[in-house]
Write a protein that holds these residues in place. Sequence first.
Motif, PDB file in Angstrom:
ATOM      1  N   UNK A 254      18.671   3.313 -43.924  1.00  0.00           N
ATOM      2  CA  UNK A 254      19.417   2.326 -44.708  1.00  0.00           C
ATOM      3  C   UNK A 254      18.541   1.143 -45.071  1.00  0.00           C
ATOM      4  N   UNK A 255      17.726   0.680 -44.127  1.00  0.00           N
ATOM      5  CA  UNK A 255      16.842  -0.453 -44.393  1.00  0.00           C
ATOM      6  C   UNK A 255      15.860  -0.134 -45.515  1.00  0.00           C
ATOM      7  N   UNK A 256      15.275   1.070 -45.494  1.00  0.00           N
ATOM      8  CA  UNK A 256      14.312   1.457 -46.526  1.00  0.00           C
ATOM      9  C   UNK A 256      15.001   1.547 -47.890  1.00  0.00           C
ATOM     10  N   UNK A 257      16.170   2.164 -47.939  1.00  0.00           N
ATOM     11  CA  UNK A 257      16.890   2.317 -49.201  1.00  0.00           C
ATOM     12  C   UNK A 257      17.288   0.958 -49.771  1.00  0.00           C
ATOM     13  N   UNK A 258      17.856   0.102 -48.929  1.00  0.00           N
ATOM     14  CA  UNK A 258      18.326  -1.214 -49.384  1.00  0.00           C
ATOM     15  C   UNK A 258      17.169  -2.067 -49.897  1.00  0.00           C
TER      16      UNK A 258
END
Length: 393
Positions: A254-258
């Motif tokens: 999620x951190x990478x996508x966001x």
Amino acid sequence: MGMSEAQSLAIESWTLYAIAIIVVICRTLSRRILLGSFKKLQIDDYIMFFVVCCYTIVIVGTNLTAVNLNAYLPPDFLATITPAEILNAIYGCKWTFATELTKLTTVWGCKACLLILYNHMTKGLPRYHRAVKYVAAYTVSGYIIVMILFLGVWCRPVTWYWKVPVPNSQCASYYNHLINDAVFNITSDLLILSLPIPLLIKAQLPLKRKIVLLGIFSLGTLSILCAILNRYYNFTAGYGSLIYLNWYAGETSTAVIVANIPHLWPLISRVFGLGAFKSSSPDSSNRFHLSTSNQGITSRRRTAHHGLDHDGYIRSESEERIAGGGNGGWGTKSMGEGDVELAHANGGFDANVVGGGRRDDAPIWGMPVRDSDRDDKDRIMKTVHINQFSEND
């Protein structure tokens, strides 16, 4: 039970990994469109490449941790553990340690990329720019504190993290580290999430587009939710449960996508032919237009070609001459610091500050202004509208 959970983890984690990598690839292509060349990629792009390397280790590590033993074992099992099982547990502990270490770097690396983006967005807005610097200082300090405590305080020597059995329970459970990490991770996420909101609220954009931007920059709430659930299952999962590993994969993915989604518009614009995020003229290919809303100010374009500055945003050589004093005359209202208009080079969205500038003000993001013949008493009383379109290769 372990194999069933391990198989489920493998499917979930590698699916999330594939999605995240696709998003990173799209971000890189989008930056290529924006900058004109891969050679012009900026520091946040290279930070993201390093983050991807760490993220890959996290996904590999979670799956290897799931199929091997570790030091967090029930006492009755430790009482009868065999030498072969000890070797397997040591191997698993090393991957657990590597997973935790790279998870920290992945998450904080994504924070760094967002902070660099917000640093660009707030150039020329001293109050907001200072806020970004304060949040960045807190975030960097948090990462340093978490790493120092993890590597040098909670479990000493550090090699005890893969010692089986281990006399220090912190080396097996990571309990103190997990609490410390959660505090700095979640609080820094909340601070970073709060940075673009005031800018977007004041943005001179139609309501629908403003809502879209607010939605994009509010995706950080998903990272916060995943971080909370990660720690919840860390503390509540019993011996042998692998559910917490699902949330390790979920939080980092999620951190990478966001962190990459805000950069995707130039690519989306190019692929689907949508034009600029803010567009008002269909015949404005490969150029941008300036229009002023105040009388008494003349604006002269010094070059017909628009390029990008060293940060990867529109550069415009222009000269402003003030025809009167900065008293809010010419029948217009005085605009203050923080009045913002969003657009973006090559189909994205940049920030143009409307009015209130003095000679010593920092240049507007994407629109540095060269002032030739005005004194410090004069103010710029001007609204600049910029329509930008993707350049053809």
